[in-house]
Design a protein around this motif. Structure first.
Motif, PDB file in Angstrom:
ATOM      1  N   SER A  28       0.852  -1.196   0.000  1.00 26.39           N
ATOM      2  CA  SER A  28       0.000   0.000   0.000  1.00 26.39           C
ATOM      3  C   SER A  28       0.879   1.233   0.000  1.00 26.39           C
ATOM      4  N   CYS A  29       0.374   2.269  -0.596  1.00 24.20           N
ATOM      5  CA  CYS A  29       1.060   3.561  -0.590  1.00 24.20           C
ATOM      6  C   CYS A  29       0.013   4.624  -0.302  1.00 24.20           C
ATOM      7  N   ALA A  30       0.104   5.195   0.872  1.00 22.99           N
ATOM      8  CA  ALA A  30      -0.859   6.204   1.298  1.00 22.99           C
ATOM      9  C   ALA A  30      -0.288   7.589   1.051  1.00 22.99           C
ATOM     10  N   ALA A  31      -1.088   8.442   0.446  1.00 18.76           N
ATOM     11  CA  ALA A  31      -0.655   9.797   0.124  1.00 18.76           C
ATOM     12  C   ALA A  31      -1.315  10.804   1.055  1.00 18.76           C
ATOM     13  N   SER A  32      -0.561  11.845   1.368  1.00 14.85           N
ATOM     14  CA  SER A  32      -1.074  12.867   2.277  1.00 14.85           C
ATOM     15  C   SER A  32      -1.935  13.887   1.566  1.00 14.85           C
ATOM     16  N   GLU A  33      -1.816  13.927   0.246  1.00 16.91           N
ATOM     17  CA  GLU A  33      -2.417  15.000  -0.529  1.00 16.91           C
ATOM     18  C   GLU A  33      -3.866  14.691  -0.878  1.00 16.91           C
ATOM     19  N   PHE A  63      -4.851  13.760  -4.461  1.00 20.72           N
ATOM     20  CA  PHE A  63      -4.206  12.530  -4.892  1.00 20.72           C
ATOM     21  C   PHE A  63      -4.699  12.070  -6.250  1.00 20.72           C
ATOM     22  N   SER A  64      -5.981  12.234  -6.505  1.00 23.11           N
ATOM     23  CA  SER A  64      -6.562  11.723  -7.751  1.00 23.11           C
ATOM     24  C   SER A  64      -5.976  12.396  -8.986  1.00 23.11           C
ATOM     25  N   SER A  65      -5.344  13.544  -8.802  1.00 19.29           N
ATOM     26  CA  SER A  65      -4.777  14.260  -9.941  1.00 19.29           C
ATOM     27  C   SER A  65      -3.369  13.793 -10.296  1.00 19.29           C
ATOM     28  N   PHE A  66      -2.796  12.925  -9.468  1.00 13.45           N
ATOM     29  CA  PHE A  66      -1.439  12.452  -9.696  1.00 13.45           C
ATOM     30  C   PHE A  66      -1.419  11.123 -10.442  1.00 13.45           C
ATOM     31  N   HIS A  67      -0.399  10.979 -11.247  1.00 14.74           N
ATOM     32  CA  HIS A  67      -0.064   9.689 -11.833  1.00 14.74           C
ATOM     33  C   HIS A  67       0.834   8.958 -10.840  1.00 14.74           C
ATOM     34  N   MET A  68       0.637   7.658 -10.716  1.00 18.22           N
ATOM     35  CA  MET A  68       1.355   6.903  -9.698  1.00 18.22           C
ATOM     36  C   MET A  68       2.185   5.794 -10.316  1.00 18.22           C
ATOM     37  N   GLY A  69       3.295   5.516  -9.673  1.00 18.18           N
ATOM     38  CA  GLY A  69       4.148   4.433 -10.144  1.00 18.18           C
ATOM     39  C   GLY A  69       4.759   3.685  -8.979  1.00 18.18           C
ATOM     40  N   TRP A  70       5.192   2.467  -9.272  1.00 16.88           N
ATOM     41  CA  TRP A  70       5.978   1.668  -8.331  1.00 16.88           C
ATOM     42  C   TRP A  70       7.316   1.347  -8.993  1.00 16.88           C
ATOM     43  N   PHE A  71       8.357   1.499  -8.215  1.00 21.79           N
ATOM     44  CA  PHE A  71       9.700   1.133  -8.629  1.00 21.79           C
ATOM     45  C   PHE A  71      10.257   0.172  -7.587  1.00 21.79           C
ATOM     46  N   ARG A  72      11.368  -0.465  -7.918  1.00 21.15           N
ATOM     47  CA  ARG A  72      12.014  -1.331  -6.939  1.00 21.15           C
ATOM     48  C   ARG A  72      13.524  -1.284  -7.132  1.00 21.15           C
ATOM     49  N   SER A 132      -3.594  -0.900  -8.402  1.00 22.78           N
ATOM     50  CA  SER A 132      -4.927  -0.317  -8.300  1.00 22.78           C
ATOM     51  C   SER A 132      -4.835   0.917  -7.421  1.00 22.78           C
ATOM     52  N   ARG A 133      -5.858   1.723  -7.469  1.00 16.42           N
ATOM     53  CA  ARG A 133      -5.846   2.920  -6.625  1.00 16.42           C
ATOM     54  C   ARG A 133      -7.242   3.182  -6.105  1.00 16.42           C
ATOM     55  N   ASP A 134      -7.293   3.725  -4.932  1.00 19.01           N
ATOM     56  CA  ASP A 134      -8.544   4.121  -4.296  1.00 19.01           C
ATOM     57  C   ASP A 134      -8.421   5.608  -4.010  1.00 19.01           C
ATOM     58  N   ASN A 135      -8.985   6.414  -4.863  1.00 15.48           N
ATOM     59  CA  ASN A 135      -8.845   7.859  -4.704  1.00 15.48           C
ATOM     60  C   ASN A 135      -9.544   8.364  -3.452  1.00 15.48           C
ATOM     61  N   ALA A 136     -10.580   7.690  -3.040  1.00 16.18           N
ATOM     62  CA  ALA A 136     -11.282   8.113  -1.820  1.00 16.18           C
ATOM     63  C   ALA A 136     -10.399   7.932  -0.591  1.00 16.18           C
ATOM     64  N   GLU A 137      -9.505   6.931  -0.651  1.00 22.98           N
ATOM     65  CA  GLU A 137      -8.605   6.652   0.459  1.00 22.98           C
ATOM     66  C   GLU A 137      -7.207   7.209   0.229  1.00 22.98           C
ATOM     67  N   THR A 178      -4.932   6.211  -1.725  1.00 17.48           N
ATOM     68  CA  THR A 178      -4.024   5.079  -1.621  1.00 17.48           C
ATOM     69  C   THR A 178      -3.901   4.362  -2.954  1.00 17.48           C
ATOM     70  N   VAL A 179      -2.684   3.920  -3.238  1.00 14.69           N
ATOM     71  CA  VAL A 179      -2.444   3.065  -4.388  1.00 14.69           C
ATOM     72  C   VAL A 179      -1.906   1.739  -3.860  1.00 14.69           C
ATOM     73  N   TYR A 180      -2.306   0.667  -4.512  1.00  7.72           N
ATOM     74  CA  TYR A 180      -1.944  -0.668  -4.068  1.00  7.72           C
ATOM     75  C   TYR A 180      -1.148  -1.394  -5.150  1.00  7.72           C
ATOM     76  N   LEU A 181      -0.337  -2.317  -4.702  1.00  9.05           N
ATOM     77  CA  LEU A 181       0.352  -3.211  -5.622  1.00  9.05           C
ATOM     78  C   LEU A 181       0.147  -4.632  -5.113  1.00  9.05           C
ATOM     79  N   GLN A 182      -0.718  -5.358  -5.793  1.00  9.31           N
ATOM     80  CA  GLN A 182      -0.948  -6.753  -5.464  1.00  9.31           C
ATOM     81  C   GLN A 182       0.088  -7.583  -6.198  1.00  9.31           C
ATOM     82  N   MET A 183       0.855  -8.348  -5.441  1.00  9.09           N
ATOM     83  CA  MET A 183       1.939  -9.140  -6.027  1.00  9.09           C
ATOM     84  C   MET A 183       1.667 -10.614  -5.760  1.00  9.09           C
ATOM     85  N   ASN A 184       1.453 -11.357  -6.825  1.00  6.63           N
ATOM     86  CA  ASN A 184       1.191 -12.794  -6.726  1.00  6.63           C
ATOM     87  C   ASN A 184       2.324 -13.582  -7.385  1.00  6.63           C
TER      88      ASN A 184
END
Length: 123
Positions: free
Chosen positions: A21-26, A29-38, A70-75, A77-83
């Protein structure tokens, strides 16, 4: 200033799953593009997945079919489900936010970064 806080990392056996999970303070949030790096030990940070504010997604080839963003703009938060995790997925995972989508696989596009969360996959 947007603050991003990742969570959900941990130790898992190969073939297992984790959800980051990645929780944003802003509140915009819905106006931002989101990414995951490693970043794996001894390696440079690499792009994993992008999700644009309108829903466009891009995955690096090595995680296609296994990871889902996935992302939940109401929360805010952006999620990364890793299977089907593999030992080569072991890395510190970072989420990042960008106000403009110019080169979604490039670190330089992103304006804000989280502190990272460790994912370790044992064989």
């Amino acid at each position: 200033q947007v603050q991003l806080v990742e969570s959900g990392g941990g130790l898992v056996q190969a073939g297992g799953s984790l959800r980051l999970s990645c929780a944003a303070s802003e509140r915009t949030f819905s106006s931002f593009h989101m990414g995951w790096f490693r970043q794996a030990p001894g390696k440079e940070r690499e792009f994993v997945v992008f999700r644009g504010r309108y829903g466009t997604t891009y995955y690096t080839d090595s995680v296609k079919g296994r990871f889902t963003i996935s992302r939940d703009n109401a929360e805010n938060t952006v999620y990364l489900q890793m299977n089907s995790l593999k030992p080569e997925d072991t890395a510190v995972y970072y989420c990042a936010a960008a106000s403009r989508a110019t080169n979604w696989a490039s670190e330089q596009m992103y304006d804000y970064w989280g502190q990272g969360t460790q994912v370790t996959v044992s064989s």
